[in-house]
Design a protein around this motif. Structure first.
Motif, short mmCIF file in Angstrom:
data_model
loop_
_atom_site.label_atom_id
_atom_site.label_comp_id
_atom_site.label_asym_id
_atom_site.label_seq_id
_atom_site.Cartn_x
_atom_site.Cartn_y
_atom_site.Cartn_z
N LYS A 78 0.84 -1.21 0.00
CA LYS A 78 0.00 0.00 0.00
C LYS A 78 0.87 1.26 0.00
O LYS A 78 0.60 2.22 -0.73
CB LYS A 78 -0.93 -0.01 1.21
N SER A 82 1.25 4.29 -2.91
CA SER A 82 1.21 5.74 -2.66
C SER A 82 2.44 6.43 -3.21
O SER A 82 2.34 7.51 -3.82
CB SER A 82 1.11 6.01 -1.16
N SER A 86 2.70 9.34 -6.11
CA SER A 86 3.32 10.64 -5.87
C SER A 86 4.48 10.91 -6.82
O SER A 86 4.77 12.06 -7.12
CB SER A 86 3.79 10.76 -4.41
N THR A 116 -9.23 4.88 -4.55
CA THR A 116 -7.79 4.62 -4.57
C THR A 116 -7.26 4.12 -3.24
O THR A 116 -6.57 3.10 -3.18
CB THR A 116 -7.02 5.89 -5.00
N GLY A 117 -7.57 4.80 -2.16
CA GLY A 117 -7.04 4.44 -0.86
C GLY A 117 -7.60 3.16 -0.28
O GLY A 117 -7.09 2.64 0.72
#
Length: 144
Positions: A78, A82, A86, A116-117
């Protein structure tokens, strides 16, 4: 007189596949195959020239460079996702929901249905400059 051996090719880019450590062997293979197919279509420069054997039989082109396969915990995967977002590196995802679908349309719908999260990631493939990819997959380890 022998012909000098050319120096090995070194790439300033990297292809990495990160798999969740709790996958079954068949799932690891399936996820890896799906993920790298996404990179090959979106990043054409990773594809080398077609192959041909000594009898002139042609074979499909493949990646021009090695693919590093890594594994990690769900949490590390996870975090890698992220970091990939970024850094805006080309990426492909495979979620646990895709084990229950049987075609591309349903696969895309399954990913689209989850924010997304909240994606339950089981695999991530990334391509980019070597240092950026190394930062994305930080905390993972080589697949056994």
């Amino acid at each position: 007189m022998s012909t000098p051996t050319p120096a090995p090719l070194r790439f300033d880019t990297k292809i990495a596949v990160l798999l969740r450590e709790d996958l079954e062997p068949w799932q690891r293979l399936n996820v890896t195959a799906f993920l790298v197919s996404g990179l090959g279509t979106a990043v054409p420069e990773v594809i080398g020239e077609p192959y041909e054997d000594a009898d002139g039989v042609s074979y499909l082109s493949m990646f021009r460079q090695p693919v590093v396969v890594l594994e990690a915990t769900k949490e590390t995967l996870k975090a890698a996702h992220s970091r990939a977002l970024s850094r805006a590196v080309p990426r492909a995802v495979f979620t646990s929901d895709l084990f229950t679908t049987g075609n591309d349309r349903d696969n895309r719908a399954a990913v689209r249905a989850v924010p997304t999260g909240e994606l339950d990631l089981v695999g991530l493939a990334v391509y980019g400059p070597r240092n950026a990819v190394d930062k994305v997959v930080k905390g993972s380890r080589m697949h056994p």
